[in-house]
Design a protein around this motif. Structure first.
Motif, mmCIF file in Angstrom:
data_model
loop_
_atom_site.group_PDB
_atom_site.id
_atom_site.type_symbol
_atom_site.label_atom_id
_atom_site.label_comp_id
_atom_site.label_asym_id
_atom_site.label_seq_id
_atom_site.Cartn_x
_atom_site.Cartn_y
_atom_site.Cartn_z
ATOM 1 N N GLU A 1 11.584 -1.502 8.790
ATOM 2 C CA GLU A 1 10.969 -0.467 9.623
ATOM 3 C C GLU A 1 9.442 -0.490 9.538
ATOM 4 O O GLU A 1 8.744 -0.264 10.536
ATOM 5 N N LEU A 2 8.914 -0.767 8.358
ATOM 6 C CA LEU A 2 7.465 -0.725 8.152
ATOM 7 C C LEU A 2 6.746 -1.954 8.701
ATOM 8 O O LEU A 2 5.532 -1.928 8.869
ATOM 9 N N ASN A 3 7.476 -3.021 8.957
ATOM 10 C CA ASN A 3 6.868 -4.266 9.447
ATOM 11 C C ASN A 3 5.712 -4.715 8.563
ATOM 12 O O ASN A 3 4.597 -4.949 9.037
ATOM 13 N N GLU B 1 0.820 -1.215 0.000
ATOM 14 C CA GLU B 1 0.000 0.000 0.000
ATOM 15 C C GLU B 1 0.855 1.266 0.000
ATOM 16 O O GLU B 1 0.318 2.364 -0.021
ATOM 17 N N TYR B 2 2.166 1.116 0.012
ATOM 18 C CA TYR B 2 3.067 2.268 0.006
ATOM 19 C C TYR B 2 3.478 2.630 -1.413
ATOM 20 O O TYR B 2 3.623 1.769 -2.273
ATOM 21 N N ILE B 3 3.676 3.917 -1.632
ATOM 22 C CA ILE B 3 4.138 4.428 -2.918
ATOM 23 C C ILE B 3 5.619 4.730 -2.788
ATOM 24 O O ILE B 3 6.045 5.432 -1.868
ATOM 25 N N LEU B 4 6.414 4.199 -3.697
ATOM 26 C CA LEU B 4 7.862 4.406 -3.690
ATOM 27 C C LEU B 4 8.220 5.455 -4.725
ATOM 28 O O LEU B 4 7.820 5.356 -5.881
ATOM 29 N N ARG B 5 8.966 6.479 -4.275
ATOM 30 C CA ARG B 5 9.420 7.539 -5.188
ATOM 31 C C ARG B 5 10.901 7.791 -4.961
ATOM 32 O O ARG B 5 11.398 7.677 -3.847
ATOM 33 N N TYR B 6 11.584 8.127 -6.043
ATOM 34 C CA TYR B 6 12.989 8.534 -5.975
ATOM 35 C C TYR B 6 13.041 10.025 -6.253
ATOM 36 O O TYR B 6 12.641 10.472 -7.330
ATOM 37 N N CYS C 1 13.079 8.872 3.394
ATOM 38 C CA CYS C 1 12.057 9.470 4.247
ATOM 39 C C CYS C 1 10.788 8.655 4.084
ATOM 40 O O CYS C 1 10.402 8.323 2.961
ATOM 41 N N VAL C 2 10.157 8.308 5.204
ATOM 42 C CA VAL C 2 8.913 7.553 5.166
ATOM 43 C C VAL C 2 7.798 8.438 5.722
ATOM 44 O O VAL C 2 7.858 8.878 6.863
ATOM 45 N N LEU C 3 6.825 8.735 4.884
ATOM 46 C CA LEU C 3 5.667 9.516 5.301
ATOM 47 C C LEU C 3 4.544 8.527 5.580
ATOM 48 O O LEU C 3 3.810 8.125 4.682
ATOM 49 N N LYS C 4 4.440 8.105 6.833
ATOM 50 C CA LYS C 4 3.522 7.019 7.174
ATOM 51 C C LYS C 4 2.066 7.405 7.026
ATOM 52 O O LYS C 4 1.237 6.564 6.686
#
Length: 92
Positions: free
Chosen positions: A65-67, A21-26, A36-39
């Motif tokens: 970190e996100l488990n 469900e996370y979006i990965l950006r460079y 940086c993780v914007l939870k």
């Protein structure tokens, strides 16, 4: 699991994020840890100027970190890959 610092391994990590469900950006930025993780918005940003090895290490750190839960993934390959990553510890 042995970490291979190849484009193929990076692609597998990116596919894991694409299935989550996370979006990965460079992007460029002044991240102390390189990412940086914007939870709240479920966005993961990795420094785009990192070399291949740095991107892979950062993504493995983020996964730990996100488990993330393996049962949240539909494909068995993603579940197995996540389980393997959880058993991997980075040594510097």
């Amino acid at each position: 699991m042995t970490i291979k610092y190849t484009k193929h391994f990076l692609d597998k990590l990116e596919n894991l994020f694409a299935a989550s469900e996370y979006i990965l950006r460079y992007e460029k930025g002044n991240f102390k840890s390189g990412y940086c993780v914007l939870k709240d918005t479920k966005i993961v940003i990795v420094n785009k100027y990192f070399p291949l090895e740095g991107k892979i290490n950062a993504l493995i750190d983020i996964v730990n970190e996100l488990n993330l839960n393996p049962t949240d993934f539909k494909e068995k390959t993603n579940q197995d890959f996540l389980n393997d990553l959880r058993q991997t510890s980075l040594k510097f």
